[in-house]
Design a protein around this motif. Sequence first.
Motif, mmCIF file in Angstrom:
data_model
loop_
_atom_site.group_PDB
_atom_site.id
_atom_site.type_symbol
_atom_site.label_atom_id
_atom_site.label_comp_id
_atom_site.label_asym_id
_atom_site.label_seq_id
_atom_site.Cartn_x
_atom_site.Cartn_y
_atom_site.Cartn_z
ATOM 1 N N GLY A 121 0.687 -1.111 -0.194
ATOM 2 C CA GLY A 121 0.077 -0.038 -0.094
ATOM 3 C C GLY A 121 0.929 1.322 -0.148
ATOM 4 N N GLY A 122 2.058 1.246 -0.407
ATOM 5 C CA GLY A 122 2.923 2.533 -0.727
ATOM 6 C C GLY A 122 3.763 2.569 0.362
ATOM 7 N N ALA A 123 3.905 1.522 1.408
ATOM 8 C CA ALA A 123 4.813 1.772 2.565
ATOM 9 C C ALA A 123 6.180 1.121 2.163
ATOM 10 C CB ALA A 123 4.235 0.899 3.739
ATOM 11 N N VAL A 124 6.240 0.335 1.182
ATOM 12 C CA VAL A 124 7.645 0.056 0.862
ATOM 13 C C VAL A 124 7.704 0.668 -0.677
ATOM 14 C CG1 VAL A 124 9.278 -1.750 0.148
ATOM 15 C CG2 VAL A 124 7.900 -1.862 2.263
ATOM 16 N N GLU A 125 8.691 1.330 -0.772
ATOM 17 C CA GLU A 125 8.996 2.152 -2.385
ATOM 18 C C GLU A 125 10.538 1.816 -2.765
ATOM 19 O OE1 GLU A 125 7.939 6.237 -4.941
ATOM 20 O OE2 GLU A 125 7.580 6.038 -3.078
ATOM 21 N N TYR A 134 19.056 -3.873 -3.234
ATOM 22 C CA TYR A 134 19.591 -4.471 -2.367
ATOM 23 C C TYR A 134 20.288 -3.779 -1.061
ATOM 24 C CZ TYR A 134 23.604 -7.565 -0.845
ATOM 25 O OH TYR A 134 24.314 -8.242 -0.195
ATOM 26 N N HIS A 135 20.740 -2.536 -1.282
ATOM 27 C CA HIS A 135 20.932 -1.758 0.130
ATOM 28 C C HIS A 135 19.785 -1.213 0.759
ATOM 29 C CE1 HIS A 135 25.256 -2.238 -0.931
ATOM 30 N NE2 HIS A 135 25.174 -1.666 -2.140
ATOM 31 N N ARG A 136 18.710 -1.214 0.063
ATOM 32 C CA ARG A 136 17.384 -0.770 0.684
ATOM 33 C C ARG A 136 16.692 -1.732 1.486
ATOM 34 N NH1 ARG A 136 13.006 0.500 2.629
ATOM 35 N NH2 ARG A 136 11.663 2.087 1.740
ATOM 36 N N SER A 137 17.666 -2.936 1.654
ATOM 37 C CA SER A 137 16.748 -4.276 2.183
ATOM 38 C C SER A 137 17.636 -4.897 3.209
ATOM 39 C CB SER A 137 16.462 -5.390 1.106
ATOM 40 O OG SER A 137 15.816 -4.833 -0.182
ATOM 41 N N LEU A 150 13.675 -10.953 -1.761
ATOM 42 C CA LEU A 150 14.403 -10.412 -3.125
ATOM 43 C C LEU A 150 15.781 -11.272 -3.139
ATOM 44 C CD1 LEU A 150 14.054 -6.655 -3.285
ATOM 45 C CD2 LEU A 150 12.476 -8.333 -4.353
ATOM 46 N N LEU A 151 15.836 -11.940 -4.394
ATOM 47 C CA LEU A 151 16.935 -12.872 -4.562
ATOM 48 C C LEU A 151 17.734 -12.263 -5.558
ATOM 49 C CD1 LEU A 151 14.946 -16.172 -5.182
ATOM 50 C CD2 LEU A 151 15.796 -15.254 -2.775
ATOM 51 N N PHE A 152 19.110 -11.966 -5.053
ATOM 52 C CA PHE A 152 19.987 -11.314 -6.054
ATOM 53 C C PHE A 152 20.831 -12.123 -6.763
ATOM 54 C CE2 PHE A 152 18.212 -8.162 -2.902
ATOM 55 C CZ PHE A 152 18.019 -6.987 -3.922
ATOM 56 N N PRO A 204 12.832 -6.290 1.929
ATOM 57 C CA PRO A 204 12.845 -4.995 1.848
ATOM 58 C C PRO A 204 12.300 -4.125 3.130
ATOM 59 C CG PRO A 204 12.027 -5.387 -0.189
ATOM 60 C CD PRO A 204 12.362 -6.713 0.612
ATOM 61 N N LEU A 205 12.901 -2.917 3.540
ATOM 62 C CA LEU A 205 12.438 -2.169 4.681
ATOM 63 C C LEU A 205 11.354 -1.279 4.334
ATOM 64 C CD1 LEU A 205 15.973 -1.784 5.907
ATOM 65 C CD2 LEU A 205 14.407 -3.440 6.900
#
Length: 208
Positions: A121-125, A134-137, A150-152, A204-205
């Motif tokens: 609902g837009g909480a994770v962008e 990657y760095h946002r998670s 997420l798999l990198f 993701p955060l």
Amino acid sequence: MLFPPPTPELGRRRVLGLALGAGVAPALGAGTASAAAPPARPAPVRPRADSPEQALGRRVATVATAQIGVPYAWGGGDRLGPTLGFCDEENGYLDGRCLGESTVGFDCSGLALYCWYRASGGAVELAHYTVAQYHRSAPVARADLLPGDLLFFSRPGAPLHHVGLWADDGAMIHAERTGTLIARVEGVLDLPRWAGEFAGARRPLPLG
């Protein structure tokens, strides 16, 4: 032939026998009915409710599943859905022809950002860039993977080049390359190609 009249003793025995017979018959019938009754069904076991984190991840995976079959478009996808892609010096081409600028769809990071934005609902962008995602998670051990994680992937000595979404049961949903459709890959981390390039999983955060 004449029979002697019943004696008082014989009369009492006959009455007692009739009374006992009347009492025994219903008891026997009740016992038979009880034996034939089906066994009681066990109470249904209610599954334990997901934690908020698990519930969000499952929504992410559901959104990703709904995109299966959408075309790959280099640079395509934003928080609202698939978009027209483009071509740069190396990407968006197939057999020398630029498909990106004529294809509406997602690339790998565009798919990830859309699924997480829509499900939360837009909480994770997330940014439309694999390394930034990657760095946002937060890191997640393979044993702790949840749907939506997420798999990198990267090659030795090279930066991250691909991201997909864990769909549980060992599968990944991803947008792979120009000319393909979004697909589900079963047993992804057991396949030599993907296992050899697996660079880790992240969750993701939320914003804030």
